[in-house]
Each structure stands twice: as C-alpha cells, then as structure tokens.
Design a protein around this motif. Structure first.
Motif, short mmCIF file in Angstrom:
data_model
loop_
_atom_site.label_atom_id
_atom_site.label_comp_id
_atom_site.label_asym_id
_atom_site.label_seq_id
_atom_site.Cartn_x
_atom_site.Cartn_y
_atom_site.Cartn_z
N ASP A 217 -10.30 -16.13 -8.68
CA ASP A 217 -10.87 -15.09 -7.67
C ASP A 217 -10.73 -15.66 -6.43
OD1 ASP A 217 -12.21 -14.43 -10.25
OD2 ASP A 217 -14.14 -15.72 -10.02
N ASP A 218 -10.49 -16.98 -6.14
CA ASP A 218 -10.26 -17.30 -4.57
C ASP A 218 -8.83 -16.71 -4.32
OD1 ASP A 218 -12.47 -18.66 -4.05
OD2 ASP A 218 -11.75 -20.33 -4.95
N TYR A 219 -8.03 -16.71 -5.40
CA TYR A 219 -6.50 -15.91 -4.72
C TYR A 219 -6.34 -14.65 -4.69
CZ TYR A 219 -4.22 -20.47 -6.41
OH TYR A 219 -4.11 -21.93 -6.50
N ILE A 220 -7.46 -14.04 -5.45
CA ILE A 220 -7.86 -12.60 -5.26
C ILE A 220 -8.27 -12.31 -3.99
CG2 ILE A 220 -8.99 -10.53 -6.27
CD1 ILE A 220 -8.95 -11.88 -9.18
N LEU A 221 -9.33 -12.89 -3.59
CA LEU A 221 -9.82 -12.62 -2.19
C LEU A 221 -8.69 -12.94 -1.09
CD1 LEU A 221 -13.22 -14.33 -2.90
CD2 LEU A 221 -12.70 -11.96 -2.77
N THR A 222 -8.03 -13.82 -1.13
CA THR A 222 -7.13 -14.11 -0.20
C THR A 222 -5.90 -12.97 -0.22
OG1 THR A 222 -7.40 -16.62 -0.44
CG2 THR A 222 -5.32 -15.76 0.47
N ALA A 223 -5.61 -12.54 -1.40
CA ALA A 223 -4.54 -11.59 -1.57
C ALA A 223 -4.99 -10.34 -0.84
CB ALA A 223 -4.23 -11.59 -3.03
N LEU A 224 -6.42 -9.98 -0.85
CA LEU A 224 -6.95 -8.83 -0.49
C LEU A 224 -6.81 -9.06 1.08
CD1 LEU A 224 -8.72 -6.66 -1.58
CD2 LEU A 224 -10.70 -7.84 -0.78
N SER A 225 -7.01 -10.09 1.64
CA SER A 225 -6.87 -10.02 3.06
C SER A 225 -5.75 -10.15 3.63
CB SER A 225 -7.53 -11.39 3.37
OG SER A 225 -6.62 -12.62 2.99
N GLU A 226 -4.61 -10.17 2.83
CA GLU A 226 -3.18 -10.16 2.97
C GLU A 226 -2.45 -8.80 2.88
OE1 GLU A 226 -1.64 -12.29 4.92
OE2 GLU A 226 -2.88 -14.10 4.41
N GLY A 227 -3.28 -7.86 2.53
CA GLY A 227 -2.88 -6.30 2.33
C GLY A 227 -2.37 -5.89 1.01
N ALA A 228 -2.60 -6.78 -0.13
CA ALA A 228 -2.38 -6.11 -1.29
C ALA A 228 -3.69 -5.26 -1.61
CB ALA A 228 -2.71 -7.47 -2.43
N VAL B 132 5.10 -5.26 -7.89
CA VAL B 132 4.17 -6.04 -8.69
C VAL B 132 4.26 -7.36 -8.88
CG1 VAL B 132 3.22 -6.19 -11.17
CG2 VAL B 132 4.14 -3.85 -10.39
N LEU B 133 3.47 -8.09 -8.29
CA LEU B 133 3.96 -9.49 -8.01
C LEU B 133 2.60 -10.47 -8.81
CD1 LEU B 133 3.88 -9.66 -4.03
CD2 LEU B 133 5.72 -9.24 -5.51
N ASP B 134 3.20 -11.53 -9.59
CA ASP B 134 2.19 -12.51 -10.02
C ASP B 134 1.62 -13.25 -8.99
OD1 ASP B 134 1.03 -14.50 -11.51
OD2 ASP B 134 2.77 -15.45 -12.09
N ILE B 135 0.36 -13.31 -9.04
CA ILE B 135 -0.44 -13.94 -7.75
C ILE B 135 -0.06 -15.38 -7.61
CG2 ILE B 135 -2.65 -14.83 -9.07
CD1 ILE B 135 -4.10 -13.26 -6.85
N ARG B 136 0.46 -16.22 -8.55
CA ARG B 136 0.78 -17.83 -8.49
C ARG B 136 2.10 -17.70 -9.17
NH1 ARG B 136 -3.82 -21.71 -10.31
NH2 ARG B 136 -3.82 -20.59 -12.20
N MET B 137 3.35 -18.09 -8.24
CA MET B 137 4.57 -18.41 -8.56
C MET B 137 5.09 -19.72 -7.75
SD MET B 137 6.45 -14.87 -8.70
CE MET B 137 5.67 -14.08 -7.15
#
Length: 230
Positions: free
Chosen positions: A87-98, A52-57
């Motif tokens: 939202d941009d972070y979410i889309l990027t995380a989606l592409s990275e396998g989250a 479980v990761l915070d999207i921004r650290m």
C-alpha cells in the motif's frame, strides 16, 4: 494500435503480461525491460502510449522509473503492477504520476481494460487496489476513518453539482470521452471540468482524484472495476 512497454524483473511475469495483452488485436507490445533503468531507456526510445511497470524491481524500481518516464516522456501513461501488502508503494507511485494500478493476481480482462483506460487518458484503479488504498489512507481506527471520509466529502462539496457528477465517473475509471457520452456533454467541456476538479481538490492527477471520489463515496454503483467502452 496501442503501443505498450512491459517492465518486470521476472521473465515469467513479463511473458504472462505480454500474452494477455496481445490477445487484444488493438494492442502491441513494443519493448520489454527487466528493471526500471532499462524501462526508462526503452520508453524514451520507443515512446509507447503506456508503460506497464512492476512496482518493485531491483536497482531502479518501478516508482523511480514511473517518475522519470512521466518527466521525460509525458505522453506515456504508467500502469503499476502491485501485490497485496504494498500500500505504501502504491501511494508513493500515485504521487509520482502513475495513473493505473492493478493487482498481479487480478483477472486478465482487468489488465487489458486498465491499459486501454490509461491509453485513453483515464485513471484506472482496480476495485481491489481502490479498496486497499482507501483502507490504508483511513488507517488508525474508526475515528480516523470517519474523519478522512468527512474530509473527502468536504472537499467534494467545494465542487459544482456537474463537477461532482464528473468526479464520480472519473472515480469509476471512465475517460473524458466516456464521461461525455454518459452526461451528454462535449468532450472539451468534460476536460475543462476535470481540470477544475483537480485544482479544487488540490490533487495532481486523475488517480489521486479517483481516491478522493472513493473516500467521499461519490463513485456510482456498481463500481465493479473501471469499465472500458470500446
């Protein structure tokens, strides 16, 4: 027992997440990290089912950590904790396998449901996250929104009727076993359908397929979260 790694640079957030998760006797928090680099190291050491990761650290953020964890510990699913406006972070995380996305201000039950869903191999988009992602993808006015929805529907039309049924439940966050029970199919059959769906839609993971399902409007109503059937 579902083994969990928590990573957030705010000690109070980590404590809150740990407190919520440990109310479930089937969940154990095995490690905690204050940044993404530490999260990767602990994931490699403890091999948890879910991180479980915070999207921004600071330093190595959640997105970079998610990508490295998925690369080096493929058996660990990743749930991202987000806030509105990312939202941009979410889309990027989606592409990275989250495969799981939760709003920090959401209900505690959502956190447990999301962790359990990802541990079971499903994608989990909280209703608020799903709405934000779809809205962001459709940004640019009514024409763009209509065009994206039409494009999603066209992609879904390439699926068989049974694959569309599976996609709808996948978009609702159900695991292969839960979909199998809903559709009275063997779990192996559902797994084969999911593989075919990902290939036909041209996406890399279940969460990305879930976004297409929401855009195309094929998620069964009511889509109140991503139900977990214990």
């Amino acid at each position: 027992m579902i083994r969990i790694l928590i990573a957030d640079d705010e000690p109070m957030i980590r404590a809150g997440v740990r407190t919520i998760l440990t109310t479930d006797p089937g969940i154990a928090v095995v490690a905690e990290a204050a940044d993404g680099r530490e999260a990767v190291e602990l994931a490699q050491r403890h091999r948890p089912q879910v991180a479980v990761l915070d999207i921004r650290m600071p330093g190595t953020g959640g997105i970079e950590a998610a990508a490295e964890i998925r690369r080096t510990v493929p058996g660990t699913g990743v749930v991202m904790l987000t806030t509105f406006g990312e939202d941009d972070y979410i889309l990027t995380a989606l592409s990275e396998g989250a495969t799981g996305f939760l709003i920090k201000s959401g209900e505690p039950e959502e956190l447990i449901a999301g962790v359990r869903a990802v541990a079971d191999g499903a994608a989990y988009l909280s209703p608020k996250v799903a709405a934000r992602v779809v809205a962001h993808l459709a940004a640019g006015g009514a024409g763009a929104r209509t065009g994206r929805r039409a494009a999603a529907r066209a992609r879904v039309e390439t699926l068989t009727a049974r694959e569309r049924d599976v996609l709808g439940f996948l978009g609702g966050g159900l695991s292969n076993g839960q979909i199998a029970r809903r559709l009275l199919l063997a779990e192996g059959t559902v797994k084969a359908h999911v593989s075919s769906i990902l290939a036909r839609l041209g996406v890399d993971n279940r969460a990305a397929a879930a976004v297409v399902a929401h855009e195309a409007g094929v998620v069964p109503a009511p889509s109140a979260g991503l139900p977990y059937e214990g």
